[in-house]
Design an enzyme around this catalytic site. Structure first.
Site, PDB file in Angstrom:
ATOM      1  N   GLN A 250     -19.947-101.296  14.441  1.00  8.56           N
ATOM      2  CA  GLN A 250     -19.747-100.901  13.046  1.00  8.56           C
ATOM      3  C   GLN A 250     -18.283-100.613  12.753  1.00  8.56           C
ATOM      4  O   GLN A 250     -17.813-100.808  11.628  1.00  8.56           O
ATOM      5  CB  GLN A 250     -20.600 -99.674  12.725  1.00  8.56           C
ATOM      6  CG  GLN A 250     -22.093 -99.933  12.777  1.00  8.56           C
ATOM      7  CD  GLN A 250     -22.534-101.061  11.847  1.00  8.56           C
ATOM      8  OE1 GLN A 250     -23.007-102.102  12.288  1.00  8.56           O
ATOM      9  NE2 GLN A 250     -22.368-100.871  10.553  1.00  8.56           N
ATOM     10  N   HIS A 253     -16.019-103.131  10.876  1.00 11.06           N
ATOM     11  CA  HIS A 253     -16.066-103.331   9.430  1.00 11.06           C
ATOM     12  C   HIS A 253     -14.677-103.223   8.802  1.00 11.06           C
ATOM     13  O   HIS A 253     -14.344-103.964   7.885  1.00 11.06           O
ATOM     14  CB  HIS A 253     -16.998-102.306   8.771  1.00 11.06           C
ATOM     15  CG  HIS A 253     -18.401-102.793   8.589  1.00 11.06           C
ATOM     16  ND1 HIS A 253     -18.773-103.629   7.567  1.00 11.06           N
ATOM     17  CD2 HIS A 253     -19.524-102.550   9.302  1.00 11.06           C
ATOM     18  CE1 HIS A 253     -20.064-103.892   7.655  1.00 11.06           C
ATOM     19  NE2 HIS A 253     -20.545-103.246   8.702  1.00 11.06           N
ATOM     20  N   GLU A 318     -23.631 -92.318   6.792  1.00  4.46           N
ATOM     21  CA  GLU A 318     -24.385 -93.434   6.216  1.00  4.46           C
ATOM     22  C   GLU A 318     -25.467 -93.947   7.175  1.00  4.46           C
ATOM     23  O   GLU A 318     -26.649 -94.002   6.841  1.00  4.46           O
ATOM     24  CB  GLU A 318     -23.395 -94.553   5.892  1.00  4.46           C
ATOM     25  CG  GLU A 318     -24.007 -95.824   5.371  1.00  4.46           C
ATOM     26  CD  GLU A 318     -22.964 -96.925   5.220  1.00  4.46           C
ATOM     27  OE1 GLU A 318     -23.272 -97.907   4.522  1.00  4.46           O
ATOM     28  OE2 GLU A 318     -21.871 -96.817   5.800  1.00  4.46           O
ATOM     29  N   HIS A 319     -25.062 -94.373   8.364  1.00  2.01           N
ATOM     30  CA  HIS A 319     -25.999 -94.872   9.375  1.00  2.01           C
ATOM     31  C   HIS A 319     -26.120 -93.837  10.489  1.00  2.01           C
ATOM     32  O   HIS A 319     -25.103 -93.337  10.975  1.00  2.01           O
ATOM     33  CB  HIS A 319     -25.502 -96.169  10.010  1.00  2.01           C
ATOM     34  CG  HIS A 319     -25.147 -97.242   9.033  1.00  2.01           C
ATOM     35  ND1 HIS A 319     -23.843 -97.571   8.712  1.00  2.01           N
ATOM     36  CD2 HIS A 319     -25.932 -98.071   8.311  1.00  2.01           C
ATOM     37  CE1 HIS A 319     -23.839 -98.557   7.837  1.00  2.01           C
ATOM     38  NE2 HIS A 319     -25.088 -98.886   7.569  1.00  2.01           N
ATOM     39  N   ASP A 352     -28.390-103.858   8.601  1.00  3.34           N
ATOM     40  CA  ASP A 352     -27.323-104.489   7.831  1.00  3.34           C
ATOM     41  C   ASP A 352     -27.688-105.901   7.393  1.00  3.34           C
ATOM     42  O   ASP A 352     -27.263-106.349   6.325  1.00  3.34           O
ATOM     43  CB  ASP A 352     -26.037-104.560   8.665  1.00  3.34           C
ATOM     44  CG  ASP A 352     -25.193-103.303   8.540  1.00  3.34           C
ATOM     45  OD1 ASP A 352     -25.540-102.421   7.738  1.00  3.34           O
ATOM     46  OD2 ASP A 352     -24.175-103.211   9.253  1.00  3.34           O
ATOM     47  N   HIS A 411     -34.209 -76.174 -34.979  1.00  3.41           N
ATOM     48  CA  HIS A 411     -35.313 -76.530 -34.099  1.00  3.41           C
ATOM     49  C   HIS A 411     -36.598 -75.829 -34.549  1.00  3.41           C
ATOM     50  O   HIS A 411     -37.672 -76.423 -34.594  1.00  3.41           O
ATOM     51  CB  HIS A 411     -35.004 -76.095 -32.660  1.00  3.41           C
ATOM     52  CG  HIS A 411     -34.010 -76.955 -31.946  1.00  3.41           C
ATOM     53  ND1 HIS A 411     -32.741 -77.174 -32.402  1.00  3.41           N
ATOM     54  CD2 HIS A 411     -34.122 -77.641 -30.773  1.00  3.41           C
ATOM     55  CE1 HIS A 411     -32.091 -77.956 -31.550  1.00  3.41           C
ATOM     56  NE2 HIS A 411     -32.908 -78.253 -30.547  1.00  3.41           N
TER      57      HIS A 411
END
Length: 429
Positions: A250, A253, A318-319, A352, A411
């Site tokens: 990862q 990336h 995230e992961h 992914d 109201h």
């Protein structure tokens, strides 16, 4: 007590980098607002060396591109899309419209209404992110979005054919070869040739994530999904080779992608540090992964599985891969994560690319308050009400008093009018 064997950049360094990104994004958005297509073309030439007659691909161009893609690639794309479509449809099926009579004569309900138009960003750059086509375009179509447009950048002046094929097979109504901040701004703001959308979605680098942040409000967004983050939680039953492989897998990336290990074993932690350095000697993407690991990698040693949960929830990554004797413990006890990968048999790459769950997930601690992209993100749950005359009079009496309590006399007048019109005992108010 938890302690770091390795730590990444400080928060101050990260914030300084974020500040530079914010300024760049702000100036690009303003340029597109003021100059439309001209700005988009100039920016595309500047950043991607790309200035075609039209950024939008024609139907014939799309078909020619699809026909150029090898049959095995098309088959693999279709397989992946079948998995994503199936899971997205199951998710949609779990969302039901609702109508219920809460009191005699009072009917309340909600409808799940798809957003009318969505712009999907499919990252390019060093890697053609083919899978992002499935995750955004296809999921939006399963949700029922009428108009789905998709943007992806050229790669070194070339059309990313497999990505375009995936966009087309996923159901994109319009495909543009356009990248970066200018693509996000064009979809959100609109230009002379690109009609704006109601929502923009998709992952991307720090600039794309910041563009979404600044454009949020004038359009909806899915979530803040910037540089990917990966956490591996491991105990003594795990091995250093798998941990290092999955973190570096990862880290490739991009140079700002954090990866972390939380483990109950200091021995395993030190073995992993050595294994990371060994694998970096032969990893084809080590030029990127090494920068990411050196600048943003971290290793945390904890006393117990319970403490691992606490530290993992603080990171809110995230992961999260769980390589422990009992992975389900983390499913039952963790609260802050984008996606969990439970056990040694699965990994982030499955999520992914192909397995069916969505890969557009929250980063930078956004997992504390949101999950990832799914069909529900493209649906607006909108309420409605119907009331009989008799019920209106009854509800009106309560409403009248509560409105007056707050000083909302206009109201109160709305409620009083219904009590007067529909009530049996007009002397009550």
């Amino acid at each position: 007590m938890a302690y770091f064997l390795k730590e990444g950049k400080s928060n101050q360094e990260v914030q300084e980098a974020d500040s530079k990104v914010r300024d760049t994004v702000s100036s690009v958005i303003k340029n597109v607002e003021e100059n439309g297509d001209q700005a988009v073309r100039e920016l595309s030439e500047k950043f991607d060396k790309w200035s075609p007659e039209s950024f939008r691909l024609s139907e014939q161009e799309i078909q020619d591109i699809v026909n150029s893609v090898p049959a095995q690639v098309i088959e693999d794309i279709k397989f992946a899309q079948a998995q994503i479509r199936n899971f997205a449809q199951k998710q949609k099926d779990s969302l039901q419209d609702l109508e219920v009579e809460t009191l005699p004569g009072v009917v309340l309900g909600h409808k799940n209404i798809p957003v009318n138009s969505v712009g999907c960003y499919i990252p390019g750059g060093r890697y053609p992110m083919v899978a992002s086509s499935h995750m955004s375009v296809l999921t939006a179509k399963v949700a029922g979005v009428k108009r789905v447009i998709a943007c992806t950048p050229p790669i070194k002046g070339e059309i990313p054919a497999a990505t375009v094929a995936a966009m087309h097979l996923a159901g994109a109504d319009e495909i543009y070869l356009l990248g970066g901040i200018q693509a996000m701004a064009a979809m959100a703001i609109g230009t002379e040739t690109i009609e704006s959308v109601d929502m923009i979605v998709g992952p991307g680098n720090a600039f794309v994530a910041e563009a979404k942040r600044q454009l949020f409000g004038r359009v909806g967004i899915d979530l803040f999904a910037g540089p990917t983050e990966t956490l591996v939680i491991a105990d003594e039953t795990a091995d250093a080779e798998m941990i290092a492989t999955d973190m570096l897998g990862q880290a490739e990336h991009g140079p700002t992608s954090p990866s972390a290990l939380i483990t109950t074993s200091e021995t395993l932690a030190r073995e992993t540090l050595e294994e990371v350095e060994r694998q970096l000697q032969t990893l084809p993407t080590a030029d990127i992964a090494s920068v990411s690991w050196n600048d943003y990698g971290s290793v945390i040693v904890v006393d117990s599985i319970e403490e691992a949960v606490v530290e993992a929830d603080k990171l809110a990554y995230e992961h999260v891969e769980v390589l422990t004797e009992d992975p389900n413990y983390f499913l039952e006890n963790m609260t802050n994560f984008g996606a969990l990968f439970l056990g040694k048999e699965t990994n982030v790459a499955y999520g992914d690319k192909v397995i069916g769950t969505n890969h557009t997930l929250p980063t930078k601690k956004a997992a504390r308050y949101t999950g990832g992209l799914w069909v529900g993100k493209f649906l607006k749950t909108c309420t409605y009400q119907r009331v009989t005359p008799e019920a209106s009079a009854e509800i009106g009496e309560y409403a009248s008093r509560l409105c007056e309590l707050e000083g909302f006399m206009g109201h109160k007048a709305q409620a009083d009018l219904r009590v007067k019109r529909y009530g049996k005992d007009k002397a009550k108010i």
